[in-house]
Design a protein around this motif. Sequence first.
Motif, PDB file in Angstrom:
ATOM      1  N   LEU A 129       0.773  -1.193   0.056  1.00 33.91           N
ATOM      2  CA  LEU A 129       0.081   0.099  -0.106  1.00 33.91           C
ATOM      3  C   LEU A 129       1.070   1.363  -0.093  1.00 33.91           C
ATOM      4  N   LYS A 130       1.911   1.265   0.734  1.00 37.88           N
ATOM      5  CA  LYS A 130       2.958   2.306   0.866  1.00 37.88           C
ATOM      6  C   LYS A 130       3.421   2.687  -0.456  1.00 37.88           C
ATOM      7  N   GLU A 131       3.646   1.517  -1.123  1.00 39.24           N
ATOM      8  CA  GLU A 131       4.601   1.707  -2.480  1.00 39.24           C
ATOM      9  C   GLU A 131       3.505   2.419  -3.485  1.00 39.24           C
ATOM     10  N   ARG A 132       2.309   1.734  -3.481  1.00 39.36           N
ATOM     11  CA  ARG A 132       1.285   1.999  -4.374  1.00 39.36           C
ATOM     12  C   ARG A 132       0.853   3.799  -4.194  1.00 39.36           C
ATOM     13  N   TYR A 133       0.493   3.740  -2.903  1.00 46.31           N
ATOM     14  CA  TYR A 133       0.304   5.171  -2.585  1.00 46.31           C
ATOM     15  C   TYR A 133       1.321   6.201  -1.894  1.00 46.31           C
ATOM     16  N   HIS A 134       2.484   6.111  -2.580  1.00 43.67           N
ATOM     17  CA  HIS A 134       3.707   6.639  -1.984  1.00 43.67           C
ATOM     18  C   HIS A 134       3.718   8.062  -1.960  1.00 43.67           C
ATOM     19  N   GLU A 135       3.075   8.707  -3.036  1.00 44.47           N
ATOM     20  CA  GLU A 135       2.911  10.274  -3.029  1.00 44.47           C
ATOM     21  C   GLU A 135       1.786  10.917  -2.333  1.00 44.47           C
ATOM     22  N   THR A 136       0.902  10.042  -1.971  1.00 46.06           N
ATOM     23  CA  THR A 136      -0.237  10.754  -1.368  1.00 46.06           C
ATOM     24  C   THR A 136      -0.535  10.216   0.318  1.00 46.06           C
ATOM     25  N   TYR A 137       0.227   9.041   0.663  1.00 47.80           N
ATOM     26  CA  TYR A 137      -0.202   8.709   2.063  1.00 47.80           C
ATOM     27  C   TYR A 137       0.788   9.893   2.829  1.00 47.80           C
ATOM     28  N   ASN A 138      -0.034   9.961   4.180  1.00 47.49           N
ATOM     29  CA  ASN A 138       0.844  10.905   5.266  1.00 47.49           C
ATOM     30  C   ASN A 138       1.879  10.207   5.865  1.00 47.49           C
ATOM     31  N   LYS A 139       3.010  10.964   5.818  1.00 49.53           N
ATOM     32  CA  LYS A 139       4.271  10.393   6.359  1.00 49.53           C
ATOM     33  C   LYS A 139       4.697  11.075   7.607  1.00 49.53           C
ATOM     34  N   PHE A 140       3.832  11.684   8.218  1.00 48.36           N
ATOM     35  CA  PHE A 140       4.053  12.610   9.143  1.00 48.36           C
ATOM     36  C   PHE A 140       4.630  11.722  10.701  1.00 48.36           C
ATOM     37  N   TYR A 141       3.959  10.816  10.822  1.00 49.91           N
ATOM     38  CA  TYR A 141       4.475   9.950  11.974  1.00 49.91           C
ATOM     39  C   TYR A 141       5.269   8.805  11.621  1.00 49.91           C
ATOM     40  N   GLU A 142       5.937   8.651  10.671  1.00 49.60           N
ATOM     41  CA  GLU A 142       6.653   7.488   9.897  1.00 49.60           C
ATOM     42  C   GLU A 142       7.901   7.736  10.681  1.00 49.60           C
TER      43      GLU A 142
END
Length: 170
Positions: A156-169
């Motif tokens: 999922l993170k690969e597919r939606y890399h541009e749009t998922y929220n990475k703030f808490y990664e």
Amino acid sequence: MFKRNRFNIDFDVTKETPYFQVDTQHRIRFAMEDINVPLLKDVLNTVFQENQNLSLIFASEYIVNNVRRSSKAKLGKYLTIRNWKEHVVQNEMSGEGTVYIQVNHLDKDEVMKYCIQVYRGHPQSYIAFFNHDFLVYVSTDVIDIISDDSEKVKKLKERYHETYNKFYEE
């Protein structure tokens, strides 16, 4: 508290949301402000495949001084609710608590319709949809997806890399 053992979370309005109960390899977040309806539909179609048993859990009522008060979720407006099971979690000393409702065998299109309405600002309940692989927590701020399978989250993170929220990664 209502324990969702498969996902190793406590679904509890008094605790942190499911997203913060798992590590980064088992979660992905989408901020509502960063997505649109077509992307929301795509994410939900990716997570909830056809012909899977789809269920939900939500806070139906809050108990204050031993009196039940509806959460006014108005889910029946969007979802056909049958075969529901009630779970009452109440502190005997204080008389405070929450009534959780679990509903099984939901229609995926109805779930999609509800999530779109929440995206558009419809008041939501403390709610999560789940199948065998994923649990999706929905609010007017975020769509959080968790899974006990880190490979599925990685995809999922690969597919939606541009749009998922990475703030808490990490």
